[in-house]
Motif scaffolding. Sequence first.
Motif, PDB file in Angstrom:
ATOM      1  N   VAL A  15      -8.709  28.821  21.464  1.00 25.69           N
ATOM      2  CA  VAL A  15      -7.787  29.561  22.330  1.00 25.69           C
ATOM      3  C   VAL A  15      -6.834  30.409  21.483  1.00 25.69           C
ATOM      4  O   VAL A  15      -6.563  31.571  21.804  1.00 25.69           O
ATOM      5  CB  VAL A  15      -7.022  28.596  23.260  1.00 25.69           C
ATOM      6  N   GLU A  16      -6.353  29.851  20.402  1.00 22.78           N
ATOM      7  CA  GLU A  16      -5.440  30.583  19.519  1.00 22.78           C
ATOM      8  C   GLU A  16      -6.133  31.782  18.871  1.00 22.78           C
ATOM      9  O   GLU A  16      -5.548  32.863  18.747  1.00 22.78           O
ATOM     10  CB  GLU A  16      -4.867  29.656  18.443  1.00 22.78           C
ATOM     11  N   ILE A  17      -7.375  31.622  18.464  1.00 26.21           N
ATOM     12  CA  ILE A  17      -8.138  32.736  17.887  1.00 26.21           C
ATOM     13  C   ILE A  17      -8.228  33.876  18.892  1.00 26.21           C
ATOM     14  O   ILE A  17      -8.045  35.051  18.550  1.00 26.21           O
ATOM     15  CB  ILE A  17      -9.545  32.266  17.443  1.00 26.21           C
ATOM     16  N   VAL A  75     -14.440  35.339  27.814  1.00 28.83           N
ATOM     17  CA  VAL A  75     -14.480  35.851  29.187  1.00 28.83           C
ATOM     18  C   VAL A  75     -13.208  35.445  29.931  1.00 28.83           C
ATOM     19  O   VAL A  75     -12.602  36.254  30.633  1.00 28.83           O
ATOM     20  CB  VAL A  75     -15.743  35.351  29.932  1.00 28.83           C
ATOM     21  N   ALA A  76     -12.814  34.190  29.774  1.00 32.21           N
ATOM     22  CA  ALA A  76     -11.608  33.710  30.451  1.00 32.21           C
ATOM     23  C   ALA A  76     -10.392  34.542  30.053  1.00 32.21           C
ATOM     24  O   ALA A  76      -9.607  34.958  30.909  1.00 32.21           O
ATOM     25  CB  ALA A  76     -11.380  32.229  30.123  1.00 32.21           C
ATOM     26  N   ARG A  77     -10.248  34.783  28.783  1.00 30.35           N
ATOM     27  CA  ARG A  77      -9.091  35.556  28.309  1.00 30.35           C
ATOM     28  C   ARG A  77      -9.089  36.959  28.889  1.00 30.35           C
ATOM     29  O   ARG A  77      -8.066  37.456  29.336  1.00 30.35           O
ATOM     30  CB  ARG A  77      -9.088  35.635  26.777  1.00 30.35           C
ATOM     31  N   PHE A  78     -10.251  37.616  28.873  1.00 28.25           N
ATOM     32  CA  PHE A  78     -10.320  38.982  29.397  1.00 28.25           C
ATOM     33  C   PHE A  78     -10.053  39.014  30.893  1.00 28.25           C
ATOM     34  O   PHE A  78      -9.561  40.009  31.417  1.00 28.25           O
ATOM     35  CB  PHE A  78     -11.674  39.617  29.088  1.00 28.25           C
ATOM     36  N   ALA A  79     -10.397  37.950  31.594  1.00 30.06           N
ATOM     37  CA  ALA A  79     -10.223  37.900  33.047  1.00 30.06           C
ATOM     38  C   ALA A  79      -8.875  37.296  33.442  1.00 30.06           C
ATOM     39  O   ALA A  79      -8.641  37.043  34.620  1.00 30.06           O
ATOM     40  CB  ALA A  79     -11.359  37.093  33.668  1.00 30.06           C
ATOM     41  N   ASP A  80      -8.010  37.052  32.475  1.00 28.07           N
ATOM     42  CA  ASP A  80      -6.709  36.423  32.714  1.00 28.07           C
ATOM     43  C   ASP A  80      -6.841  35.067  33.390  1.00 28.07           C
ATOM     44  O   ASP A  80      -6.087  34.725  34.303  1.00 28.07           O
ATOM     45  CB  ASP A  80      -5.780  37.336  33.527  1.00 28.07           C
ATOM     46  N   VAL A  81      -7.821  34.310  32.949  1.00 26.04           N
ATOM     47  CA  VAL A  81      -8.029  32.933  33.401  1.00 26.04           C
ATOM     48  C   VAL A  81      -7.665  32.036  32.226  1.00 26.04           C
ATOM     49  O   VAL A  81      -8.137  32.252  31.104  1.00 26.04           O
ATOM     50  CB  VAL A  81      -9.508  32.700  33.811  1.00 26.04           C
ATOM     51  N   ASP A  82      -6.824  31.061  32.458  1.00 21.85           N
ATOM     52  CA  ASP A  82      -6.443  30.133  31.403  1.00 21.85           C
ATOM     53  C   ASP A  82      -7.633  29.205  31.140  1.00 21.85           C
ATOM     54  O   ASP A  82      -8.000  28.414  32.013  1.00 21.85           O
ATOM     55  CB  ASP A  82      -5.224  29.322  31.834  1.00 21.85           C
ATOM     56  N   PRO A  83      -8.250  29.287  29.960  1.00 24.07           N
ATOM     57  CA  PRO A  83      -9.442  28.474  29.700  1.00 24.07           C
ATOM     58  C   PRO A  83      -9.155  26.974  29.728  1.00 24.07           C
ATOM     59  O   PRO A  83     -10.024  26.189  30.116  1.00 24.07           O
ATOM     60  CB  PRO A  83      -9.912  28.929  28.320  1.00 24.07           C
ATOM     61  N   ALA A  89      -9.912  21.867  35.448  1.00 29.37           N
ATOM     62  CA  ALA A  89     -10.487  21.875  36.798  1.00 29.37           C
ATOM     63  C   ALA A  89     -11.935  21.381  36.783  1.00 29.37           C
ATOM     64  O   ALA A  89     -12.352  20.637  37.679  1.00 29.37           O
ATOM     65  CB  ALA A  89     -10.410  23.276  37.393  1.00 29.37           C
ATOM     66  N   ALA A  90     -12.691  21.764  35.761  1.00 24.84           N
ATOM     67  CA  ALA A  90     -14.086  21.320  35.665  1.00 24.84           C
ATOM     68  C   ALA A  90     -14.161  19.807  35.465  1.00 24.84           C
ATOM     69  O   ALA A  90     -15.005  19.135  36.071  1.00 24.84           O
ATOM     70  CB  ALA A  90     -14.790  22.045  34.519  1.00 24.84           C
ATOM     71  N   CYS A  91     -13.283  19.272  34.639  1.00 28.77           N
ATOM     72  CA  CYS A  91     -13.256  17.818  34.415  1.00 28.77           C
ATOM     73  C   CYS A  91     -12.883  17.076  35.691  1.00 28.77           C
ATOM     74  O   CYS A  91     -13.506  16.069  36.045  1.00 28.77           O
ATOM     75  CB  CYS A  91     -12.295  17.471  33.280  1.00 28.77           C
ATOM     76  N   GLU A  92     -11.857  17.582  36.374  1.00 27.24           N
ATOM     77  CA  GLU A  92     -11.454  16.959  37.643  1.00 27.24           C
ATOM     78  C   GLU A  92     -12.590  16.976  38.658  1.00 27.24           C
ATOM     79  O   GLU A  92     -12.851  15.977  39.335  1.00 27.24           O
ATOM     80  CB  GLU A  92     -10.239  17.676  38.233  1.00 27.24           C
TER      81      GLU A  92
END
Length: 133
Positions: A15-17, A75-83, A89-92
Amino acid sequence: MDFEIKNKYDFSDLVEIMKILRSPDGCPWDREQSHKSIRRDFLEECYEAIEAIDTDDKELLEEELGDVLFSAVNVARFADVDPEEALHAACEKFIRRYRAMESEAQNRGLTLSELPLEQQEELYQFVKREQGL
């Protein structure tokens, strides 16, 4: 760019990268991209991971899964989705589905471990479809 060199990286490093790449002093190419413009790259990484699965090449699979994860965060970063939120959410969702599968098996007088894999898959699809999980 000032990337920290480590012996072992984790998800927070990934995420930092991405933050560094998208920063004003980051990579010019990255700043010009969108989640739609990198769609093909993401799909290509997925196909490469599938090829590694098909060839049963563990080393290649590790590499390609890393690329898929990197691309997914990209993709998440470009779409403004917090990875990290997407991962949470996927784990839940997985835990809810699995618990619902266990409960449904128990309602049928069984445990998941007693069901053949085919019936476990049917139960998974049932829970997913019927309970919206």
